[in-house]
Enzyme design. Structure first.
Site, PDB file in Angstrom:
ATOM      1  N   LYS A 105     -16.299  19.349 -40.233  1.00  0.00           N
ATOM      2  CA  LYS A 105     -16.602  18.016 -40.766  1.00  0.00           C
ATOM      3  C   LYS A 105     -16.711  18.034 -42.279  1.00  0.00           C
ATOM      4  CE  LYS A 105     -17.809  13.670 -40.835  1.00  0.00           C
ATOM      5  NZ  LYS A 105     -18.771  12.893 -40.065  1.00  0.00           N
ATOM      6  N   HIS A 142     -15.543  12.106 -43.181  1.00  0.00           N
ATOM      7  CA  HIS A 142     -16.252  10.889 -43.601  1.00  0.00           C
ATOM      8  C   HIS A 142     -15.474  10.345 -44.798  1.00  0.00           C
ATOM      9  CE1 HIS A 142     -19.831   8.218 -44.044  1.00  0.00           C
ATOM     10  NE2 HIS A 142     -19.212   8.043 -45.205  1.00  0.00           N
ATOM     11  N   HIS A 180     -14.806   6.664 -38.186  1.00  0.00           N
ATOM     12  CA  HIS A 180     -15.365   5.312 -38.318  1.00  0.00           C
ATOM     13  C   HIS A 180     -14.634   4.446 -39.340  1.00  0.00           C
ATOM     14  CE1 HIS A 180     -17.472   7.651 -41.362  1.00  0.00           C
ATOM     15  NE2 HIS A 180     -18.420   8.071 -40.571  1.00  0.00           N
ATOM     16  N   HIS A 257     -32.274   6.546 -36.676  1.00  0.00           N
ATOM     17  CA  HIS A 257     -33.287   6.776 -37.710  1.00  0.00           C
ATOM     18  C   HIS A 257     -34.547   6.064 -37.230  1.00  0.00           C
ATOM     19  CE1 HIS A 257     -30.637   8.327 -40.935  1.00  0.00           C
ATOM     20  NE2 HIS A 257     -29.737   7.490 -40.460  1.00  0.00           N
TER      21      HIS A 257
HETATM   22  C1  NCD Z   1     -24.868   8.766 -40.416  1.00  0.00           C
HETATM   23  C2  NCD Z   1     -26.204   9.470 -40.229  1.00  0.00           C
HETATM   24  O1  NCD Z   1     -27.245   8.781 -40.287  1.00  0.00           O
HETATM   25  O2  NCD Z   1     -26.221  10.674 -39.978  1.00  0.00           O
HETATM   26  N1  NCD Z   1     -25.097   7.498 -41.055  1.00  0.00           N
HETATM   27  C3  NCD Z   1     -24.319   6.417 -41.016  1.00  0.00           C
HETATM   28  O3  NCD Z   1     -24.636   5.430 -41.698  1.00  0.00           O
HETATM   29  N2  NCD Z   1     -23.235   6.347 -40.286  1.00  0.00           N
HETATM   30  C4  NCD Z   1     -23.953   9.630 -41.181  1.00  0.00           C
HETATM   31  C5  NCD Z   1     -22.527   9.148 -41.188  1.00  0.00           C
HETATM   32  O4  NCD Z   1     -21.820   9.226 -40.181  1.00  0.00           O
HETATM   33  O5  NCD Z   1     -22.098   8.684 -42.225  1.00  0.00           O
HETATM   34 ZN    ZN Z   2     -21.420   9.599 -38.428  1.00  0.00          ZN
END
Ligand code: NCD
Ligand code: ZN
Length: 357
Positions: A105, A142, A180, A257
């Site tokens: 990654k 990413h 994504h 989170h």
């Molecule tokens: C992801 C994370 O919180 O680990 N956060 C996000 O906003 N998607 C990290 C990521 O995939 O960018």
């Molecule tokens: Zn992610």
């Protein structure tokens, strides 16, 4: 008559964040309940930079799932290595030989949660990329620049221009998953790229625009990276997802989170969608009149790109007039974690163990 039941091969999730310890124990079962396999992102603390760390993390994941779902040993975590500027070619050889590490990654340093140890200078990791080609490991990306000068809504497009396209020209044999995707630019780029490039798509980017996050009050639980973009972008992403095009497949980017890290002065990016992801996807494919392509998106295109067999077992989704009632947050030892609510009623549910829930 409209479809009310749909039996498909068991889906996989090609991009998920499980975290560690108590959070891992709270969230991993939510994925294992519906999905057969998941690619687990390595941005925990400390990051999963070696095969040995990945093996230990994989075992913690299996233990967490076993504890929550005793007797159910079906779920298989696939692991990723966190690429740093000190990753060695030897580590790539070891990772490929492990059998359970399926990708490396790339986080541009500073782009997202726990990306500080990521890559600043792409020249430094070229030998590692060459080894990945030789060892048959793909690169999961990413795709955003972390340049403070670049507007956050343009970071994906600028990444494609400045980083991804030059890298693909330099090393066309490297297999890459642009994770994504959120923009029409990214969708167009993947569609025009030919082989060796694929993209994952999240449930939330099929549903949200930046208005959902910002208009009429900031909604921190719709904040994730890359951020949701304009309606035209969402529409391009939706079209790609439901098209059946083998280069697009499902990666939830489910990224929990705890509340205090989301609802505060400097909230973290990440949307936790594991419990609602499949219902949400079925709803989107139904809205687009493309339920017949749901299976390729969630269960066939991903394994094909990763050179893995498709699942042999199946799940059934059924449509109920009464919308699904789901917990809006799940408790964890670190505090409650909000579950993604797409903002439309979820009529599709997963039949659990042969019986409707
Ligand atoms: C992801 C994370 O919180 O680990 N956060 C996000 O906003 N998607 C990290 C990521 O995939 O960018
Ligand atoms: Zn992610």
């Amino acid at each position: 008559m409209s479809t009310t039941r749909l039996t498909i091969r068991r889906p996989d999730d090609w991009h998920v964040h499980f975290r560690d310890n108590d959070m891992l124990r709270a969230v991993a079962p939510c994925t294992a309940r519906h999905f057969g396999r998941a690619i687990v992102m390595p941005n925990i603390v400390p990051p999963v930079t070696t095969t040995a760390l990945a093996a230990a993390y994989r075992q913690r994941i299996l233990d967490a799932i076993h504890e929550a779902m005793p007797g159910d040993s079906r779920f298989e975590p696939y692991m990723t290595l966190y690429l740093t500027e000190s990753t060695t070619r030897e580590e790539i050889v070891r990772a490929a030989a492990s059998g359970f590490i399926k990708a490396v990654k790339l986080f541009p340093a500073g782009a997202t949660t726990n990306s500080e140890n990521g890559v600043r200078d792409m020249d430094k990791v070229m030998p590692v990329f060459e080894q990945m080609v030789a060892s048959g490991l793909p690169l999961s990306v990413h795709g955003e620049v972390a340049d403070a000068e670049v507007d956050i809504f343009d970071r994906e497009a600028v990444f494609i221009d400045r980083v991804l396209d030059p890298l693909r020209k330099r090393l066309p044999e490297l297999r890459i998953i642009l994770e994504h995707v959120t923009s029409a630019v990214a969708v167009d780029y993947v569609q025009s790229a030919g082989h060796n490039l694929a993209a994952t798509i999240t449930p939330h980017h099929l549903v949200l625009t930046r208005n959902a996050m910002l208009a009429g009050g900031f909604r921190p639980h719709y904040y994730c990276l890359p951020v949701a973009k304009r309606a035209e972008d969402r529409s391009a992403v939706r079209k790609a997802a439901v098209s059946g095009d083998a280069r697009f497949f499902f990666g939830s980017d489910s990224a929990p989170h705890p509340r205090q890290a989301k609802e505060c002065a400097k909230g973290s990016g990440g949307i936790f969608n594991a419990p609602t992801a499949l219902s949400c996807l079925a709803g989107v494919f139904e809205q687009e009149g493309k339920l017949e392509h749901l299976e390729s998106f969630v269960a066939l295109n991903g394994p094909a790109f990763y050179n893995q067999p498709a699942a042999t077992d199946r799940i059934t989704l059924f449509r109920q007039e009464q919308p699904l009632e789901f917990p809006h947050r799940i408790p964890t030892a670190d505090g409650p974690v909000t579950v993604f609510d797409p903002g439309f009623p979820l009529h599709w549910q997963v039949e659990d163990h042969g019986e409707p829930e």
